[in-house]
Design a protein around this motif. Sequence first.
Motif, PDB file in Angstrom:
ATOM      1  N   GLN A 104       0.829  -1.196   0.000  1.00  0.00           N
ATOM      2  CA  GLN A 104       0.000   0.000   0.000  1.00  0.00           C
ATOM      3  C   GLN A 104       0.870   1.254   0.000  1.00  0.00           C
ATOM      4  O   GLN A 104       2.001   1.245   0.486  1.00  0.00           O
ATOM      5  CB  GLN A 104      -0.912  -0.007   1.228  1.00  0.00           C
ATOM      6  N   ALA A 105       0.323   2.322  -0.532  1.00  0.00           N
ATOM      7  CA  ALA A 105       1.084   3.556  -0.699  1.00  0.00           C
ATOM      8  C   ALA A 105       1.552   4.124   0.633  1.00  0.00           C
ATOM      9  O   ALA A 105       2.576   4.803   0.690  1.00  0.00           O
ATOM     10  CB  ALA A 105       0.243   4.595  -1.429  1.00  0.00           C
ATOM     11  N   MET A 106       0.834   3.857   1.715  1.00  0.00           N
ATOM     12  CA  MET A 106       1.183   4.412   3.008  1.00  0.00           C
ATOM     13  C   MET A 106       2.095   3.509   3.822  1.00  0.00           C
ATOM     14  O   MET A 106       2.394   3.814   4.979  1.00  0.00           O
ATOM     15  CB  MET A 106      -0.073   4.751   3.800  1.00  0.00           C
ATOM     16  N   ASP A 107       2.566   2.425   3.223  1.00  0.00           N
ATOM     17  CA  ASP A 107       3.427   1.487   3.929  1.00  0.00           C
ATOM     18  C   ASP A 107       4.853   2.034   4.003  1.00  0.00           C
ATOM     19  O   ASP A 107       5.574   2.051   3.005  1.00  0.00           O
ATOM     20  CB  ASP A 107       3.409   0.139   3.205  1.00  0.00           C
ATOM     21  N   VAL A 108       5.273   2.459   5.170  1.00  0.00           N
ATOM     22  CA  VAL A 108       6.576   3.096   5.327  1.00  0.00           C
ATOM     23  C   VAL A 108       7.714   2.155   4.945  1.00  0.00           C
ATOM     24  O   VAL A 108       8.734   2.589   4.398  1.00  0.00           O
ATOM     25  CB  VAL A 108       6.754   3.630   6.766  1.00  0.00           C
ATOM     26  N   MET A 109       7.528   0.875   5.202  1.00  0.00           N
ATOM     27  CA  MET A 109       8.601  -0.083   4.937  1.00  0.00           C
ATOM     28  C   MET A 109       8.793  -0.338   3.453  1.00  0.00           C
ATOM     29  O   MET A 109       9.815  -0.900   3.042  1.00  0.00           O
ATOM     30  CB  MET A 109       8.319  -1.395   5.661  1.00  0.00           C
ATOM     31  N   SER A 110       7.844   0.060   2.632  1.00  0.00           N
ATOM     32  CA  SER A 110       7.936  -0.208   1.198  1.00  0.00           C
ATOM     33  C   SER A 110       8.789   0.808   0.455  1.00  0.00           C
ATOM     34  O   SER A 110       9.124   0.608  -0.706  1.00  0.00           O
ATOM     35  CB  SER A 110       6.536  -0.243   0.580  1.00  0.00           C
ATOM     36  N   TYR A 111       9.145   1.902   1.126  1.00  0.00           N
ATOM     37  CA  TYR A 111       9.905   2.956   0.459  1.00  0.00           C
ATOM     38  C   TYR A 111      11.400   2.748   0.697  1.00  0.00           C
ATOM     39  O   TYR A 111      11.874   2.773   1.827  1.00  0.00           O
ATOM     40  CB  TYR A 111       9.449   4.328   0.941  1.00  0.00           C
TER      41      TYR A 111
END
Length: 124
Positions: A104-111
């Motif tokens: 999801q766009a708000m997933d901090v770990m994905s950035y």
Amino acid sequence: VQLQASGGGLVQAGDSLSVSCVASGRTSSIYYTGWFRQTPGKEREFVAAISWSSGLTYSADSVKGRFTISRVNAKNTVYLQMSSLKPEDTAVYYCVARRYTTAQAMDVMSYEYWGQGTLVTVSS
């Protein structure tokens, strides 16, 4: 990918402020870019994100109607226009980017790419 944020500063409650972030390097790999913020002692908080290709945007409930995220692909730049600022918006704002993922766009770990942060201070 390198991210360089700028535009933070000190404003009063109710004022507007814009921060921007320029991406460099392998910008063709960017799928989503956006902003998180953090205050001392708290976890990083999702603010807004935008699809690099489609322009689809996501915003946190706390900033909806007040903050607008946009991008100019030709300039490799993403903007966060903030209005009706509140003291609780005071934070270090981080520009972020990521390659394709189903997270999801708000997933901090994905950035995976983070800028150095720019401080926004809103006085009451």
